[in-house]
Design an enzyme around this catalytic site. Sequence first.
Site, mmCIF file in Angstrom:
data_model
loop_
_atom_site.group_PDB
_atom_site.id
_atom_site.type_symbol
_atom_site.label_atom_id
_atom_site.label_comp_id
_atom_site.label_asym_id
_atom_site.label_seq_id
_atom_site.Cartn_x
_atom_site.Cartn_y
_atom_site.Cartn_z
ATOM 1 N N ILE A 13 -7.401 -3.245 -5.668
ATOM 2 C CA ILE A 13 -8.266 -2.377 -6.480
ATOM 3 C C ILE A 13 -8.051 -2.656 -7.975
ATOM 4 N N ASN A 36 2.921 -7.512 -3.577
ATOM 5 C CA ASN A 36 1.851 -7.540 -2.564
ATOM 6 C C ASN A 36 0.604 -8.235 -3.121
ATOM 7 N N ALA A 82 0.119 0.579 -9.184
ATOM 8 C CA ALA A 82 1.279 -0.025 -8.513
ATOM 9 C C ALA A 82 1.911 0.965 -7.541
ATOM 10 N N ASN A 100 9.751 3.539 -4.862
ATOM 11 C CA ASN A 100 8.739 2.801 -5.637
ATOM 12 C C ASN A 100 7.610 3.718 -6.120
ATOM 13 N N SER A 125 -5.276 9.469 -3.025
ATOM 14 C CA SER A 125 -5.918 9.049 -1.772
ATOM 15 C C SER A 125 -6.447 10.250 -1.010
ATOM 16 N N TYR A 150 4.222 7.552 3.176
ATOM 17 C CA TYR A 150 3.276 7.025 2.183
ATOM 18 C C TYR A 150 2.346 8.151 1.699
ATOM 19 N N LYS A 154 1.746 10.248 -2.241
ATOM 20 C CA LYS A 154 0.534 10.534 -3.023
ATOM 21 C C LYS A 154 0.463 12.020 -3.367
ATOM 22 N N LEU A 201 -9.405 -1.322 8.957
ATOM 23 C CA LEU A 201 -10.541 -1.764 9.785
ATOM 24 C C LEU A 201 -11.237 -3.020 9.243
ATOM 25 N N PHE A 219 -10.460 1.858 18.057
ATOM 26 C CA PHE A 219 -9.501 2.849 18.557
ATOM 27 C C PHE A 219 -10.199 4.145 18.980
ATOM 28 N N ARG A 295 -5.812 5.675 18.332
ATOM 29 C CA ARG A 295 -4.613 5.414 17.530
ATOM 30 C C ARG A 295 -3.940 6.761 17.262
ATOM 31 N N GLY A 297 -2.386 9.895 15.804
ATOM 32 C CA GLY A 297 -2.380 10.472 14.453
ATOM 33 C C GLY A 297 -3.633 10.171 13.649
HETATM 34 P P1 NAD Z 1 -2.373 -3.541 -3.439
HETATM 35 O O1 NAD Z 1 -1.104 -3.625 -2.688
HETATM 36 O O2 NAD Z 1 -3.396 -4.601 -3.241
HETATM 37 O O3 NAD Z 1 -2.079 -3.429 -5.007
HETATM 38 C C1 NAD Z 1 -0.924 -2.823 -5.510
HETATM 39 C C2 NAD Z 1 -0.294 -3.794 -6.475
HETATM 40 O O4 NAD Z 1 0.864 -3.193 -7.049
HETATM 41 C C3 NAD Z 1 0.163 -5.083 -5.801
HETATM 42 O O5 NAD Z 1 -0.352 -6.183 -6.527
HETATM 43 C C4 NAD Z 1 1.693 -5.049 -5.884
HETATM 44 O O6 NAD Z 1 2.232 -6.329 -6.051
HETATM 45 C C5 NAD Z 1 1.897 -4.159 -7.094
HETATM 46 N N1 NAD Z 1 3.155 -3.395 -7.125
HETATM 47 C C6 NAD Z 1 3.695 -2.611 -6.160
HETATM 48 N N2 NAD Z 1 4.821 -2.028 -6.611
HETATM 49 C C7 NAD Z 1 4.995 -2.457 -7.884
HETATM 50 C C8 NAD Z 1 5.949 -2.191 -8.899
HETATM 51 N N3 NAD Z 1 6.988 -1.383 -8.693
HETATM 52 N N4 NAD Z 1 5.817 -2.794 -10.103
HETATM 53 C C9 NAD Z 1 4.767 -3.631 -10.345
HETATM 54 N N5 NAD Z 1 3.823 -3.903 -9.434
HETATM 55 C C10 NAD Z 1 3.938 -3.314 -8.219
HETATM 56 O O7 NAD Z 1 -3.017 -2.094 -3.119
HETATM 57 P P2 NAD Z 1 -4.444 -1.509 -3.481
HETATM 58 O O8 NAD Z 1 -5.214 -1.384 -2.215
HETATM 59 O O9 NAD Z 1 -5.020 -2.224 -4.626
HETATM 60 O O10 NAD Z 1 -4.019 -0.047 -3.902
HETATM 61 C C11 NAD Z 1 -3.837 0.326 -5.253
HETATM 62 C C12 NAD Z 1 -3.451 1.786 -5.319
HETATM 63 O O11 NAD Z 1 -4.452 2.569 -4.682
HETATM 64 C C13 NAD Z 1 -2.144 2.129 -4.616
HETATM 65 O O12 NAD Z 1 -1.480 3.116 -5.373
HETATM 66 C C14 NAD Z 1 -2.603 2.679 -3.287
HETATM 67 O O13 NAD Z 1 -1.659 3.555 -2.742
HETATM 68 C C15 NAD Z 1 -3.860 3.411 -3.703
HETATM 69 N N6 NAD Z 1 -4.819 3.599 -2.621
HETATM 70 C C16 NAD Z 1 -5.226 2.511 -1.890
HETATM 71 C C17 NAD Z 1 -6.122 2.699 -0.857
HETATM 72 C C18 NAD Z 1 -6.559 1.556 0.015
HETATM 73 O O14 NAD Z 1 -7.003 1.796 1.145
HETATM 74 N N7 NAD Z 1 -6.479 0.312 -0.439
HETATM 75 C C19 NAD Z 1 -6.628 3.987 -0.570
HETATM 76 C C20 NAD Z 1 -6.205 5.051 -1.366
HETATM 77 C C21 NAD Z 1 -5.290 4.849 -2.383
HETATM 78 C C1 WQD Z 2 -10.383 3.281 9.640
HETATM 79 C C2 WQD Z 2 -10.939 3.566 11.016
HETATM 80 C C3 WQD Z 2 -9.335 3.545 12.814
HETATM 81 C C4 WQD Z 2 -8.376 -0.696 12.639
HETATM 82 C C5 WQD Z 2 -5.721 4.263 6.061
HETATM 83 C C6 WQD Z 2 -4.489 4.939 5.526
HETATM 84 C C7 WQD Z 2 -4.813 5.928 4.466
HETATM 85 C C8 WQD Z 2 -5.712 5.340 3.384
HETATM 86 C C9 WQD Z 2 -6.816 4.475 3.923
HETATM 87 C C10 WQD Z 2 -4.468 4.796 1.350
HETATM 88 C C11 WQD Z 2 -10.054 4.476 11.850
HETATM 89 C C12 WQD Z 2 -10.359 2.444 12.975
HETATM 90 C C13 WQD Z 2 -8.940 0.531 12.374
HETATM 91 C C14 WQD Z 2 -8.651 -1.333 13.893
HETATM 92 C C15 WQD Z 2 -10.058 0.525 14.497
HETATM 93 N N1 WQD Z 2 -5.056 4.517 2.443
HETATM 94 N N2 WQD Z 2 -9.768 1.135 13.280
HETATM 95 N N3 WQD Z 2 -9.494 -0.688 14.763
HETATM 96 O O1 WQD Z 2 -7.376 5.427 8.971
HETATM 97 O O2 WQD Z 2 -8.849 5.873 7.027
HETATM 98 O O3 WQD Z 2 -6.539 5.240 6.630
HETATM 99 O O4 WQD Z 2 -6.355 3.614 4.953
HETATM 100 O O5 WQD Z 2 -4.191 5.773 0.780
HETATM 101 O O6 WQD Z 2 -3.628 6.411 3.940
HETATM 102 O O7 WQD Z 2 -3.857 5.600 6.621
HETATM 103 O O8 WQD Z 2 -8.203 3.531 7.485
HETATM 104 O O9 WQD Z 2 -8.855 1.208 7.883
HETATM 105 O O10 WQD Z 2 -6.784 2.111 9.036
HETATM 106 O O11 WQD Z 2 -9.017 2.872 9.770
HETATM 107 O O12 WQD Z 2 -10.803 1.066 15.304
HETATM 108 O O13 WQD Z 2 -8.145 -2.410 14.210
HETATM 109 O O14 WQD Z 2 -11.018 2.338 11.740
HETATM 110 O O15 WQD Z 2 -9.053 4.145 14.035
HETATM 111 O O16 WQD Z 2 -10.856 5.335 12.576
HETATM 112 P P1 WQD Z 2 -7.744 5.079 7.606
HETATM 113 P P2 WQD Z 2 -8.155 2.342 8.529
#
Ligand code: NAD
Ligand code: WQD
Length: 336
Positions: A13, A36, A82, A100, A125, A150, A154, A201, A219, A295, A297
């Site tokens: 992101i 990551n 991060a 972290n 999130s 995790y 948040k 997914l 799932f 799945r 939970g």
């Molecule tokens: P990502 O892992 O692709 O990006 C996170 C980045 O932070 C990575 O590049 C990693 O190397 C870096 N990082 C981690 N710990 C660090 C540290 N201590 N110092 C410096 N860099 C560090 O994840 P993302 O999907 O881009 O998510 C970004 C943020 O959004 C996160 O806080 C995540 O929890 C939140 N978020 C993500 C999702 C999702 O589904 N992707 C959903 C809701 C919230």
């Molecule tokens: C989406 C849907 C699965 C994989 C996770 C984190 C949550 C948040 C977002 C950061 C669900 C289904 C998935 C597969 C499937 N992240 N699925 N087969 O569940 O919304 O949440 O990501 O904050 O914290 O838990 O996302 O992409 O895992 O699943 O059927 O192989 O797809 O059951 O219904 P979710 P997801």
Amino acid sequence: MKKILITGGAGYIGSHTAVVMAEAGLTPIILDDLSNSSESVIDRLEEIMGYKPIFYKGDCNDSSILNQIGKEHQLAGVIHFAAFKAVGESTQEPLKYYQNNLGSLMVLLDFMKKEGIQDLVFSSSCTVYGQPDVLPVTETTPRKDAESPYGNTKKVCEDILVDYVKSKAGVRVISLRYFNPVGAHPSAKIGELPNGIPNNLVPFVTQTAAGLRNKLTVFGNDYDTSDGSCVRDFIHVMDLADAHVKALNYLGGQSANFYDVFNVGTGHGNTVLEVVETFEKVNQITLNYEIGPKRPGDVVKIWADTKKINQILGWFPKYSLEDSLRDSWNWQKTLN
Ligand code: NAD
Ligand code: WQD
């Protein structure tokens, strides 16, 4: 041009947000420890943005690298992406996640105080809502006990920010609660880079289509939803990125000691099977999938009420689910 520190800016992101910020006339300063992500993302950003963003490789728990950045740049704000985000791993190694995700936020807040930086946008999130009783979820929908360490990080980070703002520390903070980010930059130069077997997914769908996974397991198909599969609110990562720019702009007009929270989603849900069908249709691919067990939970259904972000930040999504799944696939094809 205002300089904004993006922690985690080489990640999924964060990298897209760097692009949208640059388009909006802001200068991203990226801090990432690459735990990551990969430094090649910075080169890809150069290709998209036309200049190489300033990049520091380092840990944002380390105040010395933050101090160095503070010395070298006059920062107008911070976006804190991060964090570690693997839900399953967080149940195995909870301390890694608490250290972290909570630690980096506190180190960052100290740094901001020292440097007199007021504005912070924090990545929260929809996981904080758990399985909500009433849909769609508004920002006042009660948060539930987190299902995972995790998710709890948040929730606790949001609480830390609320308490910190209440202490009259002088900051202005927005927490953005992301729903399910999907898609990639339309150029296919940056996108999501999951580590190992994807849990989410859409990366699983694209890797299956690419032949890296044998088949997708859906799932469960007997939930109380239109087709029995779970429902999520899938938001294109470019739209999500844009919400950060709008949040920063809005913070600029607020008085000190400001905190607010916004949902960032499309405002409607799609089932897992709709994602599969849409992916097949827009990309003209037949996906190998089967219906499997539920799945444990899993949240059955969730989608966002987005009136608040629409009305207050003037943010509206521009990309459709079709766009997201086309862009995710175009990105996946570059990785094969
Ligand atoms: P990502 O892992 O692709 O990006 C996170 C980045 O932070 C990575 O590049 C990693 O190397 C870096 N990082 C981690 N710990 C660090 C540290 N201590 N110092 C410096 N860099 C560090 O994840 P993302 O999907 O881009 O998510 C970004 C943020 O959004 C996160 O806080 C995540 O929890 C939140 N978020 C993500 C999702 C999702 O589904 N992707 C959903 C809701 C919230
Ligand atoms: C989406 C849907 C699965 C994989 C996770 C984190 C949550 C948040 C977002 C950061 C669900 C289904 C998935 C597969 C499937 N992240 N699925 N087969 O569940 O919304 O949440 O990501 O904050 O914290 O838990 O996302 O992409 O895992 O699943 O059927 O192989 O797809 O059951 O219904 P979710 P997801």
